[in-house]
Design a protein around this motif. Structure first.
Motif, PDB file in Angstrom:
ATOM      1  N   LEU A 192     -46.535   8.849 -42.012  1.00 14.58           N
ATOM      2  CA  LEU A 192     -46.549   9.121 -43.462  1.00 14.58           C
ATOM      3  C   LEU A 192     -47.531   8.206 -44.192  1.00 14.58           C
ATOM      4  N   GLY A 193     -47.609   6.955 -43.772  1.00 19.83           N
ATOM      5  CA  GLY A 193     -48.556   6.032 -44.416  1.00 19.83           C
ATOM      6  C   GLY A 193     -49.995   6.443 -44.193  1.00 19.83           C
ATOM      7  N   LEU A 194     -50.293   6.885 -42.950  1.00 17.93           N
ATOM      8  CA  LEU A 194     -51.650   7.354 -42.680  1.00 17.93           C
ATOM      9  C   LEU A 194     -51.990   8.585 -43.504  1.00 17.93           C
ATOM     10  N   VAL A 195     -50.996   9.495 -43.618  1.00 21.80           N
ATOM     11  CA  VAL A 195     -51.232  10.710 -44.421  1.00 21.80           C
ATOM     12  C   VAL A 195     -51.499  10.344 -45.877  1.00 21.80           C
ATOM     13  N   TYR A 196     -50.752   9.369 -46.435  1.00 20.16           N
ATOM     14  CA  TYR A 196     -50.927   8.966 -47.841  1.00 20.16           C
ATOM     15  C   TYR A 196     -52.313   8.348 -48.069  1.00 20.16           C
ATOM     16  N   ALA A 256     -55.190   9.744 -50.471  1.00 14.52           N
ATOM     17  CA  ALA A 256     -55.730   8.907 -51.538  1.00 14.52           C
ATOM     18  C   ALA A 256     -57.242   8.767 -51.443  1.00 14.52           C
ATOM     19  N   VAL A 257     -57.769   8.803 -50.193  1.00 14.87           N
ATOM     20  CA  VAL A 257     -59.202   8.654 -50.020  1.00 14.87           C
ATOM     21  C   VAL A 257     -59.935   9.970 -50.236  1.00 14.87           C
ATOM     22  N   PHE A 258     -59.445  11.036 -49.607  1.00 15.85           N
ATOM     23  CA  PHE A 258     -60.182  12.299 -49.608  1.00 15.85           C
ATOM     24  C   PHE A 258     -59.751  13.251 -50.723  1.00 15.85           C
ATOM     25  N   GLN A 259     -58.512  13.216 -51.136  1.00  9.01           N
ATOM     26  CA  GLN A 259     -58.022  14.132 -52.168  1.00  9.01           C
ATOM     27  C   GLN A 259     -57.198  13.349 -53.196  1.00  9.01           C
ATOM     28  N   ASP A 262     -56.911  13.837 -56.307  1.00  9.53           N
ATOM     29  CA  ASP A 262     -56.309  14.699 -57.335  1.00  9.53           C
ATOM     30  C   ASP A 262     -54.890  15.094 -56.974  1.00  9.53           C
ATOM     31  N   TRP A 263     -54.589  15.158 -55.699  1.00  8.96           N
ATOM     32  CA  TRP A 263     -53.234  15.535 -55.299  1.00  8.96           C
ATOM     33  C   TRP A 263     -52.214  14.484 -55.736  1.00  8.96           C
ATOM     34  N   LEU A 264     -52.639  13.225 -55.771  1.00 12.41           N
ATOM     35  CA  LEU A 264     -51.712  12.163 -56.159  1.00 12.41           C
ATOM     36  C   LEU A 264     -51.355  12.226 -57.637  1.00 12.41           C
ATOM     37  N   SER A 265     -52.324  12.722 -58.475  1.00 13.27           N
ATOM     38  CA  SER A 265     -52.025  12.827 -59.902  1.00 13.27           C
ATOM     39  C   SER A 265     -50.921  13.825 -60.177  1.00 13.27           C
ATOM     40  N   SER A 266     -50.876  14.867 -59.336  1.00 12.75           N
ATOM     41  CA  SER A 266     -49.791  15.850 -59.514  1.00 12.75           C
ATOM     42  C   SER A 266     -48.447  15.271 -59.116  1.00 12.75           C
ATOM     43  N   LEU A 267     -48.475  14.263 -58.234  1.00 10.06           N
ATOM     44  CA  LEU A 267     -47.223  13.636 -57.824  1.00 10.06           C
ATOM     45  C   LEU A 267     -46.737  12.586 -58.816  1.00 10.06           C
ATOM     46  N   THR A 268     -47.648  12.128 -59.747  1.00 11.38           N
ATOM     47  CA  THR A 268     -47.259  11.116 -60.725  1.00 11.38           C
ATOM     48  C   THR A 268     -46.330  11.721 -61.752  1.00 11.38           C
ATOM     49  N   PRO A 269     -45.294  11.045 -62.151  1.00 14.87           N
ATOM     50  CA  PRO A 269     -44.366  11.592 -63.149  1.00 14.87           C
ATOM     51  C   PRO A 269     -45.050  11.764 -64.504  1.00 14.87           C
TER      52      PRO A 269
END
Length: 291
Positions: free
Chosen positions: A29-33, A37-40, A42-49
């Motif tokens: 899971l850490g490697l996936v995160y 975070a490096v390549f995409q 924008d996906w993390l912004s959708s996960l932000t509350p």
């Protein structure tokens, strides 16, 4: 008899234990995160509350508002500074005009004083007449034009005072063409009279000064004079500062003159001493307006 040893089965360690499975899952899971975070990112912004995103945007807006307020205050300060600079420039221009007007008035007064101190021209013009020692009275014919006088009418006589005995004839417009008889020798009383020589006019001596600096403004000359008086006070403490104007009114130039100096030789010596200390100096007339 000894009993033979019974071979016990060897227990092997299990590889896939629950503990190992948990750590491997967490690592995956850490490697996936990290990859997301490096390549995409924008996906993390959708996960932000949404609440966190709102707080972040509010902080950004407040920072921008503060920055814009600081920029506005800086602009207003610059505008006020420009207004102050323009006011100072106008004040300096007014002072320069007043100083120039006062300088012209002072020059006019100095010219009047010089003319008043100079001897009148009539004294020099009459001096050669006094040198001859002869005065002629009543030698001019005041007969009006158009009025004929008879030959028998007496003509005005010519009276000569302090005439030298060598002069035997004096011809004027009203004396007859016949040669006049020589007068008798002057009496002893007349011989004792004093005859004055020609008047001697001595020109007024102009005071001598030294030219030390030049500038485009009177304020610059004041600054130069204060620096020179501070650095070379032993040589300039007894001198006064004046300035002269050169050039046209559109592009004037002002020269700093210090004086008065007692003699030209002393002014040359003072200039040599100042030039030895890297100060520009030349001998000039001590004229101009007070600095």
């Amino acid at each position: 008899m000894t009993k033979p040893a019974i071979d016990k089965p060897v227990r092997r360690n299990a590889i896939l234990t629950p503990y190992a499975a948990l750590w491997s899952t967490l690592g995956t899971l850490g490697l996936v995160y990290l990859g997301v975070a490096v390549f995409q990112p924008d996906w993390l912004s959708s996960l932000t509350p949404p609440s966190a995103r709102l707080e972040h945007s509010a902080e950004t807006q407040s920072s921008l508002m503060k920055l814009s307020a600081d920029v506005d205050s800086l602009k207003s300060s610059m505008a006020n500074l420009q207004i102050d600079v323009s006011g100072v420039k106008s004040t300096l221009d007014t002072q320069a005009q007043q100083t120039q007007a006062l300088g012209s008035q002072v020059n006019a007064l100095e010219d009047k004083m010089r003319l008043a101190e100079a001897p009148p021209a009539t004294a020099t013009a009459s001096a050669p007449q006094q040198h001859t020692g002869t005065d002629v009275i009543g030698a001019v014919d005041d007969t009006p034009a158009g009025l004929d006088l008879s030959e028998n009418q007496a003509r005005p006589q010519t009276k000569i005072i302090n005439a030298s005995p060598e002069r035997s004839q004096i011809v004027t417009g009203s004396v007859d063409k016949a040669p006049a008889q020589a007068k008798p020798k002057a009496s002893a009383a007349n011989s004792d009279e004093i005859s004055f020589g020609p008047a001697v006019v001595k020109p007024v001596k102009k005071p001598i000064g030294i030219a030390l600096a030049s500038s485009a403004s009177v304020e610059g000359l004041r600054l130069n004079w204060s620096q020179l008086a501070q650095q070379h006070g032993d040589k300039l403490k007894r001198l006064k500062a004046r300035y002269t104007t050169n050039g046209d009114p559109a592009n004037p130039s002002f020269n700093l003159i210090a004086g008065p100096v007692k003699s030209k030789a002393e002014a040359v010596k003072l200039c040599n001493d100042l030039q030895a200390q890297a100060v520009s100096c030349s001998v000039e007339d001590f004229t101009g307006n007070a600095l």
